[in-house]
Structures are given as C-alpha cells and as structure tokens.
Design an enzyme around this catalytic site. Sequence first.
Site, PDB file in Angstrom:
ATOM      1  N   CYS A  24      -3.424  -0.612   3.452  1.00 62.68           N
ATOM      2  CA  CYS A  24      -4.100  -1.257   4.569  1.00 62.68           C
ATOM      3  C   CYS A  24      -3.194  -1.143   5.790  1.00 62.68           C
ATOM      4  O   CYS A  24      -2.084  -0.628   5.732  1.00 62.68           O
ATOM      5  CB  CYS A  24      -4.406  -2.729   4.254  1.00 62.68           C
ATOM      6  SG  CYS A  24      -3.020  -3.841   4.514  1.00 62.68           S
ATOM      7  N   HIS A  28      -0.200  -2.905   2.632  1.00 57.12           N
ATOM      8  CA  HIS A  28      -0.484  -3.315   1.261  1.00 57.12           C
ATOM      9  C   HIS A  28      -1.237  -2.193   0.553  1.00 57.12           C
ATOM     10  O   HIS A  28      -2.160  -1.609   1.111  1.00 57.12           O
ATOM     11  CB  HIS A  28      -1.325  -4.591   1.236  1.00 57.12           C
ATOM     12  CG  HIS A  28      -0.676  -5.744   1.951  1.00 57.12           C
ATOM     13  ND1 HIS A  28      -1.240  -6.347   3.048  1.00 57.12           N
ATOM     14  CD2 HIS A  28       0.502  -6.363   1.729  1.00 57.12           C
ATOM     15  CE1 HIS A  28      -0.435  -7.319   3.463  1.00 57.12           C
ATOM     16  NE2 HIS A  28       0.632  -7.349   2.675  1.00 57.12           N
ATOM     17  N   CYS A  35     -15.336   7.355  -7.538  1.00 59.58           N
ATOM     18  CA  CYS A  35     -15.209   8.707  -7.002  1.00 59.58           C
ATOM     19  C   CYS A  35     -14.043   8.823  -6.039  1.00 59.58           C
ATOM     20  O   CYS A  35     -13.718   9.910  -5.590  1.00 59.58           O
ATOM     21  CB  CYS A  35     -16.489   9.107  -6.303  1.00 59.58           C
ATOM     22  SG  CYS A  35     -16.837   8.154  -4.828  1.00 59.58           S
ATOM     23  N   CYS A  44      -8.564  -6.491   2.554  1.00 60.78           N
ATOM     24  CA  CYS A  44      -7.334  -6.442   1.794  1.00 60.78           C
ATOM     25  C   CYS A  44      -7.146  -7.788   1.104  1.00 60.78           C
ATOM     26  O   CYS A  44      -7.260  -8.836   1.738  1.00 60.78           O
ATOM     27  CB  CYS A  44      -6.151  -6.172   2.725  1.00 60.78           C
ATOM     28  SG  CYS A  44      -4.558  -6.272   1.885  1.00 60.78           S
ATOM     29  N   CYS A  47      -3.998  -9.638   2.942  1.00 62.56           N
ATOM     30  CA  CYS A  47      -3.937 -10.076   4.339  1.00 62.56           C
ATOM     31  C   CYS A  47      -5.290 -10.068   5.033  1.00 62.56           C
ATOM     32  O   CYS A  47      -5.371 -10.358   6.218  1.00 62.56           O
ATOM     33  CB  CYS A  47      -2.953  -9.196   5.116  1.00 62.56           C
ATOM     34  SG  CYS A  47      -3.538  -7.489   5.294  1.00 62.56           S
TER      35      CYS A  47
HETATM   36 ZN   LIG Z   1      -3.073  -5.969   3.632  1.00 62.51          ZN
END
Ligand SMILES: [Zn+2]
Length: 88
Positions: A24, A28, A35, A44, A47
Amino acid sequence: MSLQEKQDIVQALGFSHRGHFYNCINGHTFVITECGGAMEASQCPECRAPIGGGNHRLDSSNTRAREYEDISRQQGGKESPWVWAADA
Ligand SMILES: [Zn+2]
C-alpha cells in the site's frame, strides 16, 4: 528488514500457491489472490489506505512487492509451478 523477516511475513500472510504481493502507499504488504488482478477496491488492513481497484487496475498508490513474490515462489513454487505461468 532481513530475508528471514520477509519469509516470515510471506508465511504469516498465509500465502500458499496463488496471488500477488503488493504494498500500500504506506508500505504495508498485502496479497491479492486468485488471478492476481485487482478486481475490487478495498482498504489496507493496517492503515486503511486504498488498495486494490477494479478491472485488473490497481490503485495507483499501490506497488508490486516483487521481493515477496520471489520468496513465496521459492517457498511454494515447487509444489505448483504452473500457477506462476500466467501473470495477470
Ligand atoms: Zn497500509
């Protein structure tokens, strides 16, 4: 971060055979399974930054985590080598 720590993350994420790793906007690591394409927008878990997207187009703030993909391939690729033949 050491290689061992990254391997631990790969295992902690429950990655077995399918999926692609991404980061992200705040770095993270998360996994998109099936797929490997981004078929729905999400957040995320760490966060709440936007992750994923639609129609196989990832949110522009997300980046591929190829280091983790390499590790997961080393850990699980031998059992399912065909899974990695197609890169969505
Ligand atoms: Zn994050």
